[in-house]
Design a protein around this motif. Sequence first.
Motif, short mmCIF file in Angstrom:
data_model
loop_
_atom_site.label_atom_id
_atom_site.label_comp_id
_atom_site.label_asym_id
_atom_site.label_seq_id
_atom_site.Cartn_x
_atom_site.Cartn_y
_atom_site.Cartn_z
N ILE A 235 0.83 -1.20 0.00
CA ILE A 235 0.00 0.00 0.00
C ILE A 235 0.87 1.25 0.00
O ILE A 235 0.59 2.23 -0.72
CB ILE A 235 -0.95 0.00 1.21
N MET A 236 1.94 1.24 0.77
CA MET A 236 2.85 2.39 0.81
C MET A 236 3.45 2.66 -0.56
O MET A 236 3.61 3.82 -0.98
CB MET A 236 3.95 2.15 1.84
N ASN A 237 3.78 1.59 -1.28
CA ASN A 237 4.37 1.76 -2.61
C ASN A 237 3.38 2.41 -3.57
O ASN A 237 3.77 3.24 -4.42
CB ASN A 237 4.82 0.40 -3.16
N GLU A 238 2.11 2.05 -3.46
CA GLU A 238 1.09 2.67 -4.31
C GLU A 238 0.95 4.16 -3.97
O GLU A 238 0.80 4.99 -4.87
CB GLU A 238 -0.25 1.96 -4.15
N ALA A 239 0.97 4.49 -2.69
CA ALA A 239 0.90 5.90 -2.29
C ALA A 239 2.14 6.66 -2.78
O ALA A 239 2.02 7.82 -3.23
CB ALA A 239 0.79 6.01 -0.77
N LYS B 292 -8.22 10.05 -11.22
CA LYS B 292 -8.50 9.72 -12.61
C LYS B 292 -7.62 10.56 -13.54
O LYS B 292 -6.99 10.02 -14.47
CB LYS B 292 -9.98 9.98 -12.93
N LYS B 293 -7.54 11.85 -13.30
CA LYS B 293 -6.72 12.73 -14.13
C LYS B 293 -5.24 12.41 -13.99
O LYS B 293 -4.46 12.57 -14.93
CB LYS B 293 -7.00 14.19 -13.76
N LEU B 294 -4.84 11.91 -12.82
CA LEU B 294 -3.45 11.50 -12.60
C LEU B 294 -3.12 10.20 -13.32
O LEU B 294 -1.95 9.86 -13.48
CB LEU B 294 -3.17 11.33 -11.11
N GLY B 295 -4.17 9.45 -13.72
CA GLY B 295 -3.95 8.19 -14.41
C GLY B 295 -3.94 6.99 -13.48
O GLY B 295 -3.46 5.92 -13.85
N PHE B 296 -4.50 7.14 -12.28
CA PHE B 296 -4.46 6.05 -11.29
C PHE B 296 -5.83 5.43 -10.99
O PHE B 296 -5.95 4.62 -10.09
CB PHE B 296 -3.85 6.55 -9.97
N GLU B 297 -6.85 5.81 -11.74
CA GLU B 297 -8.17 5.27 -11.45
C GLU B 297 -8.18 3.75 -11.54
O GLU B 297 -8.73 3.06 -10.67
CB GLU B 297 -9.22 5.84 -12.41
N GLY B 298 -7.57 3.20 -12.60
CA GLY B 298 -7.52 1.75 -12.76
C GLY B 298 -6.72 1.08 -11.66
O GLY B 298 -7.10 0.00 -11.17
N THR B 299 -5.63 1.71 -11.24
CA THR B 299 -4.81 1.16 -10.15
C THR B 299 -5.61 1.09 -8.86
O THR B 299 -5.58 0.08 -8.15
CB THR B 299 -3.56 2.02 -9.93
N PHE B 300 -6.34 2.13 -8.55
CA PHE B 300 -7.16 2.16 -7.33
C PHE B 300 -8.21 1.06 -7.37
O PHE B 300 -8.46 0.39 -6.37
CB PHE B 300 -7.84 3.52 -7.17
N GLN C 121 -8.13 1.40 -1.00
CA GLN C 121 -8.22 2.66 -1.73
C GLN C 121 -8.21 3.84 -0.77
O GLN C 121 -7.53 4.84 -0.99
CB GLN C 121 -9.50 2.69 -2.57
N SER C 122 -8.98 3.72 0.31
CA SER C 122 -9.04 4.79 1.31
C SER C 122 -7.68 4.99 1.98
O SER C 122 -7.28 6.12 2.27
CB SER C 122 -10.10 4.48 2.36
#
Length: 452
Positions: free
Chosen positions: A224-228, A345-353, A361-362
């Motif tokens: 989770i930390m890596n995703e953040a 979404k604009k950052l391009g991470f919607e699919g990742t979340f 996700q939270s």
Amino acid sequence: MDVPPYCKHFKVLGCHSNSFACKCVVLAFVALILRAVLLPTFHSFGGAEQSKLVFISNLPLSLGQKFGIRKDKFLEVPQIVWGLNNQKIAFARACLTARFLNRTLLMPSLSASLFYKEVELLEPISFDKVFQFKKFNSLCNGFVQLGEFSDLRNRTGAFELQKGSGRRWTPERDLDQLKQHNEDPYNEFEVIRIIGKNPFLWHDHWPVKDYAKVFECLVLVDEIMNEADKVVSRIREIGAAQVRSQNESPQNGINRAEKPLLQPVPYVAVHMRIEIDWMIHCKKIEQRSNITQICSSKEEIMERVGNIAGLKTPVVVYLAVADSLLHDPSILGGWKEGLIPYEKKKLGFEGTFKKFPYLIQSAIDYEVCLRADVFVGNSFSTFSNLIVLDRTQKLIRMGVTSSCGVDVRWPSYAYNILGEAKGPQRWMTNMSGSSLQAISYGSNDISCCVDP
């Protein structure tokens, strides 16, 4: 010279009373007797041996706690449910209850999904899939202790403790129940299993500082930390590009594009609560409490964030919003010049979340907001409140107890309360609170100063 009675027995073994060897044996025998009389073993306190204790740094709430939290006596609690931050509060409350009972808390099950009424639809997730188990025990060593079900000797010998409910079940009755079950014969049970309500709904008996200590021990797992990290890195990259673009513009007179950026480019995070279910909820609270500073419109949030004194632009504004707002383009428009809004979404991470359950996700969103150079939230949101509490802890460790009228690192604001220069109110958590009531359910009585 008369021979002492206990030395007569040593003559049988060839030990004479006037010999040096006999005197040594007698002294050793007397020492053993004195030790047995004056220094009782730890078995006197719930059967806990010294090797089965974790020593407590402060707040000895029971006799046993003068010698340490027992690692062979456990507390089991119901599955922890609802949103991420409600679950964090519930977990901390369970930890502090176990501490009061001088027991190790058995690692509870969290809830990956978000359902408020359909309990059968809740998707359980193990605590150690979200937070680091060993890291928690290391950081909270001597304060609270987390155990595993594999530590149990007898899984069938639990005592079930039914939590009371209803208006007649007052905080005083609840605390009396805990005190009663901190004594014999309940102390003899290896496990006390609390049944009934989710721990978030238990009466609160613990000060804010105790909760803050538990929260500090909650470290997200590496995945989770890596995703953040990826989200924060992308935000800072965009911010750096904006700064370089500004430096290259003709109106600046000189081209500073070649000069490297020595410090990470700051960003602002806004916890934007404007989704329909929230607006319905907060309007009801305003009507019941006769308070008008709870709900904020999209336009009010944009205006007040744009009026934050001393905010340097251009700056990226990360919008932590509900998924239902990700396809609403209006939340990205109308911001003051120099404020560059982005959501996942604009950052391009919607699919990742979306590959993660709601709870994860939270947790990613929480970490991104926590690391922001400036955070702006709603003082009636549990999510915003816990972020500000964490950020206040950081400031206190730096020796800062007030953000009133001064520039501090990691400032926080509440956009639902009007502050100076028509901006949001500066916000720090009151660490002297006797309970977590204001943080759990929200408040508009906030301050930019704390009493640590």
